[in-house]
Design a protein around this motif. Structure first.
Motif, short mmCIF file in Angstrom:
data_model
loop_
_atom_site.label_atom_id
_atom_site.label_comp_id
_atom_site.label_asym_id
_atom_site.label_seq_id
_atom_site.Cartn_x
_atom_site.Cartn_y
_atom_site.Cartn_z
N HIS A 31 0.87 -1.18 0.00
CA HIS A 31 0.00 0.00 0.00
C HIS A 31 0.90 1.23 0.00
O HIS A 31 1.08 1.89 1.01
CB HIS A 31 -0.94 -0.05 1.20
CG HIS A 31 -1.81 -1.28 1.17
ND1 HIS A 31 -3.04 -1.29 0.55
CD2 HIS A 31 -1.60 -2.54 1.62
CE1 HIS A 31 -3.56 -2.50 0.64
NE2 HIS A 31 -2.71 -3.28 1.29
N GLU A 46 -6.98 -5.18 -3.73
CA GLU A 46 -7.02 -6.53 -3.27
C GLU A 46 -8.43 -6.95 -2.85
O GLU A 46 -8.61 -8.00 -2.22
CB GLU A 46 -6.04 -6.72 -2.10
CG GLU A 46 -6.45 -5.88 -0.88
CD GLU A 46 -5.46 -5.98 0.28
OE1 GLU A 46 -5.35 -7.05 0.89
OE2 GLU A 46 -4.79 -4.95 0.54
N HIS A 57 -1.38 -13.06 -0.21
CA HIS A 57 -1.09 -13.18 1.23
C HIS A 57 -0.66 -14.60 1.62
O HIS A 57 0.47 -14.83 1.96
CB HIS A 57 -2.26 -12.74 2.12
CG HIS A 57 -2.52 -11.25 2.07
ND1 HIS A 57 -1.58 -10.35 1.65
CD2 HIS A 57 -3.61 -10.52 2.41
CE1 HIS A 57 -2.08 -9.13 1.71
NE2 HIS A 57 -3.31 -9.20 2.16
N ASP A 71 2.86 -6.21 1.95
CA ASP A 71 1.61 -5.65 2.46
C ASP A 71 1.87 -4.42 3.34
O ASP A 71 1.01 -4.01 4.11
CB ASP A 71 0.77 -6.69 3.20
CG ASP A 71 -0.72 -6.35 3.23
OD1 ASP A 71 -1.15 -5.50 2.45
OD2 ASP A 71 -1.44 -6.94 4.07
ZN LIG Z 1 -2.98 -5.44 1.43
#
Ligand SMILES: [Zn+2]
Length: 567
Positions: A117, A337, A403, A457
């Motif tokens: 991000h 996402e 993830h 992430d």
């Molecule tokens: Zn994320």
């Protein structure tokens, strides 16, 4: 006049063709021209002939291409932003070649974050200090703030928001208000773990936030959640696009310093520090790209958060955005996402509305990267994806499970059977111990998936620094120094490949350009400050503080630590 032949010079004097026929023709011409000398200083007349700018040669290095056979070259030649030539021994350069002698240093492909991000960091108030992620004692925090204060105008706020926890510091606590006062007497300071707190200020920081209507305690501490959200709200109220551009430029400078050259951006859907306005939030980065000021390749995934069957946000995005459009520096590449809001996402098996969202993305031919943690989340999405695949061939659309921390071997097999990409992110590194470890790196690497990509992430609930992630992959040890992912550790070479090999190009449909070092690919290169592959020179604990000595994006030097002679 030298007897050396020179392919590079010949190519410049004939055509820019990189075809085999063109190359052979150029080599023949080269033997006739024979105009250049190894390392010879160019005359001004010669320089005038360097159409399109000089080539760049890195010679005498250990250049890890991260290709399938783990080829290590000693030199690489860059032209027009791409790799033109790789050689096992040094080759001749022309007067139109800038040469950097690596003196045996280690070179890797530019690091690529598969899920981060990044753009929303522009909304952090003050002067964001990403380096705090990579500190491991309060003394290091203070040293980092002290060094930051030298480049921040007097009186301006210094911040460290998200990407770290206090438990990663040896003392297990924030520096005190008095310590922060002493370190930065001329600046308000505000630190916030995770981005949702708790937080700590110095005296000037406390007074600033309270004067704006925030709620900071007498000792400079800020409670998690509500008070932290309030502090963000009052500080962020005055942020404008010039602030956002400056913040992006700062964080890109830091990213280049740790060897990042590409990010796949997952936007921002969490209120407060985690938010990115979908209408105006991309304006600063688009402006920077237009003005050629973007030093980090950015690939944009757009989220949709619909909670009803209309799916109007998603449909609006699909109808009004250009799919896979932009420049080599900034491109739109997919949906992610999120394809629906959290309420719909949390219904497993997926509701008809959520299933329809998946279908619409496929119908319109978009790439898609979905956040998935628990086995139930995987199972629910795979059920739908398996039903869509015969019609749309989701692998060709570059759909990706992202993830992976809660995935089981059986679920990995289903992902592999569909030919989907796997984005494995070391996001759990900051989680309190007792929680699940990281993604099962080893299981994933041995799965035979079509494409594997590493990412962070970051930079809110996990650090953005790729070396924190690589450390976690290699050791299985989290930020609190606890072994949480035993049995799933991978080698340094495997970890680097997750972050920087050609497989990363699969996710954005840039298979032939992005990731790795090979002829015709983007010239994104990092000269490391130490030989990462030497465990005595870089013990596991020091992986986290690896940096670049030189970072090159598209053939352009975007960072140097000053230890190499640059022409
Ligand atoms: Zn994320």
């Amino acid at each position: 006049m030298s007897k050396n032949t020179n392919a590079g010079n010949a190519l410049r004097n004939t055509t820019r063709s990189t075809s085999i026929a063109g190359l052979i023709a150029s080599l023949l011409t080269a033997s006739l021209l024979a105009t250049s000398t190894l390392f010879a200083p160019p005359s001004s007349a010669q320089q005038d002939n360097c159409f399109g700018g000089n080539d760049l040669a890195l010679v005498n290095g250990n250049i890890h291409t991260l290709d399938e056979s783990n080829t290590v070259a000693t030199s690489v030649l860059v032209r027009n932003g791409e790799i033109l030539h790789l050689a096992g021994t040094d080759y001749q350069t022309s007067s139109c070649t800038d040469v950097i002698d690596l003196d045996g240093r280690t070179v890797i492909p530019g690091l690529i974050d598969n899920h981060v991000h990044f753009v929303r960091i522009q909304n952090r108030p003050g002067y964001d200090t990403r380096e705090i992620e990579s500190t491991f004692s309060t003394a290091e925090v203070l040293a980092t703030i002290s060094s930051k204060s030298e480049s921040v105008p007097q009186g301006e706020l210094i911040t460290g928001i998200g990407g770290f926890i206090t438990a990663q510091w040896a003392e297990g606590r924030f520096p005190s208000m008095a310590e922060l006062d002493q370190t930065a007497p001329d600046h308000p300071v505000y630190l916030s773990a995770f981005g949702f707190g708790p937080g700590q200020t110095n005296t000037a920081g406390r007074d600033l936030i309270n004067s704006l209507g925030g709620k900071v305690n007498l000792d400079g501490s800020i409670a998690s959640r509500e008070d932290t959200a309030l502090a963000y709200e009052v500080l962020a109220a005055s942020i404008d696009d010039s602030h956002r551009e400056r913040q992006l430029a700062d964080v890109i400078g830091w990213a280049n310093k740790v060897g990042l050259t590409t990010v796949m951006d997952m936007s921002g859907t969490v209120p407060g520090v985690g938010f990115l306005d979908q209408r105006t939030g991309y304006n600063p980065i688009v402006k920077m790209a237009r003005e050629n000021r973007l030093n980090l390749r950015t690939r944009l995934y757009f989220p949709a958060l619909d909670e009803d069957a209309e799916l109007s946000q998603l449909q609006g995005r699909l109808d009004n955005s250009f799919n896979n459009f932009g420049s080599d520096m900034l491109r739109t590449v997919g949906i992610g996402e999120w394809s629906v809001g959290r309420t719909l996402f949390n219904q497993q098996p997926l509701s008809e509305a959520a299933a329809n969202a998946q279908r619409r993305i496929a119908e319109r031919g978009w790439a898609y990267h979905q956040h998935l943690h628990s086995p139930e989340e995987f199972d629910a999405h795979l059920d739908i994806w398996e039903s869509l695949d015969p019609e749309f061939d989701l692998s060709s659309l570059r759909w990706t499970a992202g993830h992976m921390s809660g995935v089981t071997p059986e679920l990995v097999k289903r992902i592999v059977a569909l030919g989907l990409g796997i984005g494995a992110h070391g996001q759990p590194i900051l989680r309190p111990s007792g929680d699940a470890g990281g993604p099962p790196w080893r299981t994933i690497i041995e799965s035979g998936a079509v494409a594997l990509g590493g990412g962070s992430d970051g930079a809110r609930i996990s650090p953005f620094n790729p070396w924190s992630m690589i450390y976690y992959m290699v050791t299985g040890v989290n930020a609190q120094n606890k072994l949480v992912n035993d049995g799933q550790q991978i080698t340094r070479q495997q970890a680097l490949k997750l972050y920087a090999s050609a497989q990363q190009g699969w996710f954005t449909g840039e298979d032939t350009k992005l990731g790795g070092i090979a002829i015709g690919r983007f010239a994104d290169l990092v000269v490391l400050n130490k030989n990462f592959f030497d465990k005595e020179l870089v013990p596991d604990n020091e992986i986290r503080s690896m940096q670049a000595s030189l970072t090159i994006v598209g053939g352009r030097i975007v960072y140097t630590d000053g230890t190499l002679a640059i022409p």
